[in-house]
Structures are given as C-alpha cells and as structure tokens.
Design an enzyme around this catalytic site. Structure first.
Site, PDB file in Angstrom:
ATOM      1  N   SER A 105      13.315  -1.527  94.300  1.00  0.00           N
ATOM      2  CA  SER A 105      12.155  -2.310  93.869  1.00  0.00           C
ATOM      3  C   SER A 105      11.587  -3.211  94.961  1.00  0.00           C
ATOM      4  CB  SER A 105      12.506  -3.140  92.630  1.00  0.00           C
ATOM      5  OG  SER A 105      13.672  -3.893  92.834  1.00  0.00           O
TER       6      SER A 105
ATOM      7  N   HIS B 217      12.730  -9.108  95.747  1.00  0.00           N
ATOM      8  CA  HIS B 217      11.341  -8.790  95.427  1.00  0.00           C
ATOM      9  C   HIS B 217      10.377  -9.577  96.318  1.00  0.00           C
ATOM     10  CE1 HIS B 217      12.717  -7.599  91.092  1.00  0.00           C
ATOM     11  NE2 HIS B 217      13.104  -6.739  92.022  1.00  0.00           N
TER      12      HIS B 217
END
Length: 321
Positions: free
Chosen positions: A158, A209
């Site tokens: 991610s 992230h």
C-alpha cells in the site's frame, strides 16, 4: 504497507483470492487485455501470499521480511527493505491492495507504456521504503518515538499504491476525486485517504502510507525536471528487448510493451488513435469501444449532446473508480 500484531494466517485461500481473480477476469473481458506489468505484479503478490508447491520452501517466511526500521538499519537488511512490500498478512489485506493496483495499473501502464510503468514502480518502491525508513529514524531522533514507529513491523504494497495515486492524480485532468464516497479535490485525495484509512484501520502503518505519498510527490517533481529516459528505463528496455525478441519475431510487433492511450492533458489525437469525446482517453485504432468508459466509437461525434456535468462525472469515474 500495514502493521498487524498477528502471525501469517496460512496459505489456503478462504474465498477472497478467487474473488480477486474474478475481478481481474472481468476487467480483462471489458478491456480485452490486462497490461503485462500490472498483471505480473498482481500474480507475484498473490503467489507470494499463497506459496503454492515449491514456492513455500523457496520463499522466506514473513517473519524474515517484516519491514522494521530498527532491524534494517542495524543489520543493513535489504531483504526486509525490498521484499516486505510484496508480503501480506491475510486475504483482505492482499485483495484490497491488488484491486487498487489493478485499477491504478491499468490507467498508468496503458498511458505510460509498460517500460515506463515498470520503471516507475521500481523507483517508487525504493523511494517509498526509503522515505518510511527516514521518517521512522527522524521521529526516533527528534521525539524519541521508538516503539510506535522505529520498532514497528509492517508489510504490504500500500505504500507504493499511495505513491502511484499521487502519480495518477498528476496525470489526471479531473479536478475532483472520489475517496471512499467523498468528493475531494484531486491534489488532496491521497492525503484524505491517508487519514481516512488511519481512522477506520488504526493498525495500518501511518508512516508507511505517508512515506508513499512523499515518494510520489518527490517522483513527480523529479520527472518534471528531467525529461529524458532514466537509467532504470534504459536497463528495463534492454532487458525486455532481450527477453521478447522471440515474440517480436513470431508476431512482428511489440505493441504490448508500449502505451496505447494517453491520460491527462494533451493535444488532439493523431497517428492511429481516436479520442473518446466523453472521457478524452486516446484509444488505439484497433478497438471500437472506449477502453475507459465503454463509449462506442463514432456514435457520439457530437459530444454536445451530453451535459458538462455528465462529461465531468464520467471523467471522475474513469480516474477514481
């Protein structure tokens, strides 16, 4: 990239991996192809998770590849640095990331071409992992955040997906993006998703992230200042030419390795492509239906029959499915 306080939950699918395969098949049916680098990345991540047959013995276990800033710095562990991005802790983690990769990959690889897209992924992998490592070390030195970040264990694709989202929004001509049902200005979409995911999935790796977003921003600005092919592109082109010459000999074409359309701002289409009047995607002459919004070619030469709002909604759908 996400962190969880659980072990790996086995190699047998509990139903979500077939759902991912069904979704890939549906996209293939709709578009007629899945770009090779995107499909290869999805396959690699899935096989690493499932570990079928001999792969179970050949691949290191997840315990040996967790992204842990302390261990990476202490042991100069490049295996953790790079491989952790391709491991996932459970099926929902894998499938959510791969479905996101499927959509972003189709958009970017079709526009950029497979070589440039592969180069982008390799660059963003190194940049996002490096940014996460620097963030964790900085928080340790400045605020003594050791347990929350410097000794945090995380895996997942991610971080790269956040970086790809930044790159995709840079290519998009849409002013707004839809993030989990919320309409957000495109330039803030990745930031909104960062905080929404952290709100609903508190175990997710915040700095992983964040590192992806910062990597995407750095990459976009770097590409703006450097227009020529980078060294990664040149190496990949040489490698692909070496591997693909039998196919070029048999088929007389290497069109699958080049982009068939454009995303974003640009001049009118020329030379073997036609531009969809609704979503502005440049399709190859070999297709009669727009690959992005399924608009039939030639049936809407007068785009004025559609309202500006409808055209805008179709463009938003195209980039933020």
């Amino acid at each position: 990239m996400d962190s969880y306080g659980v072990g790996w939950r086995g190699r047998v699918s509990r139903g979500m991996v077939p759902l991912l395969a069904l979704h890939v098949a549906n996209e293939y049916s709709r578009l007629g192809r899945i770009p090779p680098v995107t499909s290869g990345l999805i396959l690699a991540n899935s096989l690493i998770f499932l570990r079928p047959g001999p792969l179970h013995r050949l691949l290191p276990s997840i315990n040996r590849v967790w992204f842990n800033p302390h261990l990476i710095v202490k042991n100069r562990d490049l295996r953790r640095f790079f491989l952790s991005a391709f491991y996932h802790v459970n099926e929902p983690h894998l499938v959510y990331n791969m479905m996101s990769l499927l959509w972003k990959g189709i958009q970017l690889e079709t526009s950029m071409g497979s070589i440039d897209f592969a180069s982008t992924v390799v660059s963003l992998l190194a940049l996002s992992q490096g940014a996460t490592l620097i963030l964790a070390k900085s928080l340790l030195l400045l605020f003594d955040y050791e347990a929350p970040y410097y000794n945090q264990f995380s895996v997942g694709f991610s971080g790269i997906l956040f970086a790809l989202k930044v790159v995709l929004n840079e290519h998009s001509d849409a002013n707004f993006s839809v993030v989990h049902g919320l309409v957000i200005p495109s330039k803030y979409a990745a930031w909104a998703e960062l905080f929404l995911i952290q709100l609903f999935v508190p175990d997710a790796s915040f700095i992983g992230h964040l590192g992806g977003i910062l990597a995407g921003i750095f990459y976009v600005r770097l590409r703006r200042s450097f227009s020529g092919p980078g060294p990664i592109n040149l190496l990949l082109k040489g490698f692909v030419k070496m591997l693909s010459w039998p196919l070029r000999f048999l088929h007389g074409s290497s069109s699958s390795l080049s982009g068939r359309g454009r995303i974003g701002r640009g001049s009118a289409s020329t030379g073997g492509v036609w531009r969809c009047p609704l979503c502005t995607f440049d399709n190859s002459e070999g297709v009669d239906v727009c690959e992005m919004c399924s608009t039939a070619r030639g049936t809407m030469s007068d785009s004025q029959q559609f309202s500006i709002d409808e055209i805008r909604q179709r463009r938003i759908w195209r980039f933020n499915r």
